[in-house]
Design an enzyme around this catalytic site. Structure first.
Site, PDB file in Angstrom:
ATOM      1  N   GLY A  92       0.853  -1.202   0.000  1.00 16.40           N
ATOM      2  CA  GLY A  92       0.000   0.000   0.000  1.00 16.40           C
ATOM      3  C   GLY A  92       0.872   1.229   0.000  1.00 16.40           C
ATOM      4  O   GLY A  92       1.932   1.261   0.655  1.00 16.40           O
ATOM      5  N   HIS A 179      -2.461   0.343  12.382  1.00 19.90           N
ATOM      6  CA  HIS A 179      -3.766   0.569  12.997  1.00 19.90           C
ATOM      7  C   HIS A 179      -4.234  -0.798  13.502  1.00 19.90           C
ATOM      8  O   HIS A 179      -4.022  -1.812  12.827  1.00 19.90           O
ATOM      9  CB  HIS A 179      -4.724   1.094  11.928  1.00 19.90           C
ATOM     10  N   ASP A 263      -8.033   5.887  18.434  1.00 23.30           N
ATOM     11  CA  ASP A 263      -7.789   6.526  17.140  1.00 23.30           C
ATOM     12  C   ASP A 263      -9.101   6.801  16.393  1.00 23.30           C
ATOM     13  O   ASP A 263      -9.324   7.907  15.889  1.00 23.30           O
ATOM     14  CB  ASP A 263      -6.882   5.624  16.302  1.00 23.30           C
TER      15      ASP A 263
HETATM   16  N1  LIG Z   1      -3.396   8.438   7.032  1.00 21.02           N
HETATM   17  C1  LIG Z   1      -3.224   8.565   8.334  1.00 21.02           C
HETATM   18  O1  LIG Z   1      -3.258   9.678   8.858  1.00 21.02           O
HETATM   19  C2  LIG Z   1      -2.942   7.346   9.195  1.00 21.02           C
HETATM   20  C3  LIG Z   1      -2.357   7.549  10.448  1.00 21.02           C
HETATM   21  C4  LIG Z   1      -2.022   6.446  11.232  1.00 21.02           C
HETATM   22  C5  LIG Z   1      -2.327   5.181  10.760  1.00 21.02           C
HETATM   23  N2  LIG Z   1      -2.945   4.999   9.527  1.00 21.02           N
HETATM   24  C6  LIG Z   1      -3.225   3.648   9.078  1.00 21.02           C
HETATM   25  O2  LIG Z   1      -2.278   3.336   8.050  1.00 21.02           O
HETATM   26  C7  LIG Z   1      -2.867   2.415   7.103  1.00 21.02           C
HETATM   27  C8  LIG Z   1      -2.774   3.030   5.723  1.00 21.02           C
HETATM   28  O3  LIG Z   1      -3.493   4.257   5.692  1.00 21.02           O
HETATM   29  P1  LIG Z   1      -3.215   5.377   4.575  1.00 21.02           P
HETATM   30  O4  LIG Z   1      -3.980   6.595   4.992  1.00 21.02           O
HETATM   31  O5  LIG Z   1      -1.774   5.476   4.312  1.00 21.02           O
HETATM   32  O6  LIG Z   1      -3.794   4.741   3.256  1.00 21.02           O
HETATM   33  P2  LIG Z   1      -5.266   4.758   2.642  1.00 21.02           P
HETATM   34  O7  LIG Z   1      -5.441   6.047   1.903  1.00 21.02           O
HETATM   35  O8  LIG Z   1      -6.293   4.412   3.643  1.00 21.02           O
HETATM   36  O9  LIG Z   1      -5.092   3.541   1.628  1.00 21.02           O
HETATM   37  C9  LIG Z   1      -4.476   3.723   0.415  1.00 21.02           C
HETATM   38  C10 LIG Z   1      -3.872   2.459  -0.163  1.00 21.02           C
HETATM   39  O10 LIG Z   1      -4.807   1.372  -0.198  1.00 21.02           O
HETATM   40  C11 LIG Z   1      -4.820   0.848  -1.530  1.00 21.02           C
HETATM   41  N3  LIG Z   1      -6.106   0.218  -1.843  1.00 21.02           N
HETATM   42  C12 LIG Z   1      -7.346   0.696  -1.589  1.00 21.02           C
HETATM   43  N4  LIG Z   1      -8.275  -0.196  -1.984  1.00 21.02           N
HETATM   44  C13 LIG Z   1      -7.592  -1.259  -2.483  1.00 21.02           C
HETATM   45  C14 LIG Z   1      -7.975  -2.518  -2.983  1.00 21.02           C
HETATM   46  N5  LIG Z   1      -9.263  -2.875  -3.086  1.00 21.02           N
HETATM   47  N6  LIG Z   1      -7.004  -3.373  -3.397  1.00 21.02           N
HETATM   48  C15 LIG Z   1      -5.684  -3.031  -3.283  1.00 21.02           C
HETATM   49  N7  LIG Z   1      -5.267  -1.861  -2.792  1.00 21.02           N
HETATM   50  C16 LIG Z   1      -6.202  -0.992  -2.380  1.00 21.02           C
HETATM   51  C17 LIG Z   1      -4.534   2.062  -2.405  1.00 21.02           C
HETATM   52  O11 LIG Z   1      -4.091   1.647  -3.660  1.00 21.02           O
HETATM   53  P3  LIG Z   1      -4.664   2.288  -5.026  1.00 21.02           P
HETATM   54  O12 LIG Z   1      -4.009   3.615  -5.178  1.00 21.02           O
HETATM   55  O13 LIG Z   1      -4.246   1.302  -6.033  1.00 21.02           O
HETATM   56  O14 LIG Z   1      -6.156   2.446  -4.854  1.00 21.02           O
HETATM   57  C18 LIG Z   1      -3.468   2.756  -1.576  1.00 21.02           C
HETATM   58  O15 LIG Z   1      -2.192   2.218  -1.812  1.00 21.02           O
HETATM   59  C19 LIG Z   1      -4.308   2.199   7.588  1.00 21.02           C
HETATM   60  O16 LIG Z   1      -4.327   1.058   8.415  1.00 21.02           O
HETATM   61  C20 LIG Z   1      -4.585   3.456   8.419  1.00 21.02           C
HETATM   62  O17 LIG Z   1      -5.612   3.274   9.368  1.00 21.02           O
HETATM   63  C21 LIG Z   1      -3.227   6.062   8.743  1.00 21.02           C
END
Ligand SMILES: NC(=O)c1ccc[n+]([C@@H]2O[C@H](COP(=O)([O-])OP(=O)(O)OC[C@H]3O[C@@H](n4cnc5c(N)ncnc54)[C@H](OP(=O)(O)O)[C@@H]3O)[C@@H](O)[C@H]2O)c1
Length: 404
Positions: A92, A179, A263
């Protein structure tokens, strides 16, 4: 409220004098710079705010003792040696994938990225210098090549992809999350790790963009760390080390449950949901009583974000109150209690909705749609088009630093 603004500006100036500046402007030529800068910041924070002795791990937070791990215990050479036989497979490439992946790569670790081919993330990863076939692979191939599998897909995608991912998480690998969502709500996500792998968590307390910018500034983000399954007896040590590798400065120990409950609650609350709701409610009433958009925006958002909230962040709530007029202080002290009482039942309802999985099911349903990006964009466009935020664009453009 000009006297208010003047007092705030004075307070901010004096705050700036008192607080040693973060070494944000110092160019970072090597990651060792990052480490020494953080160490310097850590020492200045310790002198100023808490009796923090370097190396001391148990700290007193308002009467409660908690364990904190710090980056300075992991010099770069030790970190690189610790992971010398590992391949971190970052699955991801959203906000966290970008921040954590680039930081770990800059720290000299062996990192590869796995995302679906041709998707938005694939393009983004290529732009960031990940090379198809060398450091960028389709998801399943990256998992097969990795020893530490960092599942940073969206929480909904972690669940959707799990049937294909699970067989590839073989004995001896480590499964990592940012998470507790997939693991804690396993009845809804069906993510159940095999029994013979370590399962750990490092959850940065901020957006992945901030994870990256703080690292580049030589600082470090606060992160929570937790262990779900410890097969090797080294799971916690590994969590701390990866926390350092991805750019954490201080790491606070928690559990998967506590991390996910707090969170989901916090982001629906004052971090995002409640703040948009409160801003809109205050703005709406000002507008209904004949105030102009600029006056309503300035009194609701601009003064908050530009003057008062930074003071809370730097020195606490009492400091911010002290920086304001006696008139402002009196009213705010009285009305704070009203807002607390009125909102406590809403927060209780919210916590229960998190705890019983309602929020999880809603997220899985919405974010599991093939059109999740477009659906989200539509809702965010609606916010962007609200009068309050349209007025905000004009006010922001008039900030002195935006005028040529
Ligand atoms: N963002 C924050 O502030 C934050 C903070 C702390 C922890 N987290 C945790 O970190 C983790 C990632 O969060 P994030 O915010 O970085 O990412 P996100 O925006 O929630 O997810 C994006 C990723 O998921 C992929 N994706 C979505 N649907 C998909 C599917 N059906 N099959 C394959 N890939 C798919 C996307 O790829 P495509 O581009 O190909 O769609 C992209 O690489 C989560 O567990 C989140 O709770 C996030």
């Amino acid at each position: 409220m000009s006297s208010f603004a003047v007092r705030s500006a004075q307070a901010l100036r004096s705050a700036t004098r008192r607080v040693p500046r973060a070494a944000a402007k110092i160019p970072m030529s090597a990651q060792t710079a990052s480490y020494s800068l953080l160490a310097r910041n850590a020492m200045s924070v310790s002198r100023r705010d808490v009796p923090l002795t370097r190396g001391m791990k148990t700290l007193d937070f308002a009467g409660t003792k908690e364990v904190v791990y710090e980056r300075s215990d992991w010099p770069l050479a030790k970190l690189q040696d610790y992971f010398k036989n590992d391949t971190l497979a970052l699955i991801g490439y959203g906000s966290q994938g970008h921040g954590q992946g680039l930081n770990a790569r800059d720290n000299g670790l062996n990192v590869i990225v796995g995302v679906r081919e041709g998707g938005e993330s694939w393009k983004q990863a290529v732009e960031d210098g990940w090379v198809p076939g060398k450091t960028l692979f389709p998801i399943e191939e990256a998992i097969s090549r990795g020893t530490i599998i960092m599942d940073l897909l969206s929480d909904a995608a972690q669940s959707q992809t799990w049937p294909k991912v699970a067989p590839l998480i073989t004995k001896g690998k480590t499964l990592y999350f940012s998470h507790g969502f997939s693991i804690v709500y396993k009845d809804d996500t069906h993510v159940i790790p095999p029994p013979d792998v370590d399962v750990i968590l490092v959850a940065p307390k901020g957006s992945g963009r901030t994870v990256r910018t703080l690292f580049k500034e030589g600082r470090g983000i606060n992160s929570s760390i937790a262990v779900w399954q410890d097969v090797t007896g080294k799971a916690k040590e590994k969590a701390v080390a990866i926390g350092v590798a991805i750019g954490s400065g201080y790491m606070y120990e928690t559990t998967f449950e506590k991390e996910v409950y707090s969170d989901l609650y916090g982001e629906r609350g004052v971090l995002m949901g409640a703040i948009q709701g409160l801003f809109c409610a205050q703005y709406k009433v000002l507008r209904a009583n004949g105030h102009t958009p600029s006056e309503a925006f300035n009194e609701t958002v601009e003064e908050a974000t530009q003057s008062l909230y930074p003071l809370i962040g730097q020195h606490g709530m009492d400091y911010m109150y002290n920086a304001c007029s006696t008139t402002a202080r009196r009213g705010a002290l009285d009305w704070a209690k009203v807002f607390e009482e009125t909102n406590t039942p809403v927060f209780e309802r919210l916590y229960e909705s998190v705890r019983n999985g309602t929020e999880t099911r809603r997220s899985l349903e919405f974010n599991g749609r093939a059109t999740y990006r477009q659906d989200l964009e539509k809702e965010l466009k609606e916010i962007d088009e609200q009068e309050i935020w349209r007025a905000g664009k004009v006010v922001r453009s008039l900030r002195p630093d935006n005028l040529s």
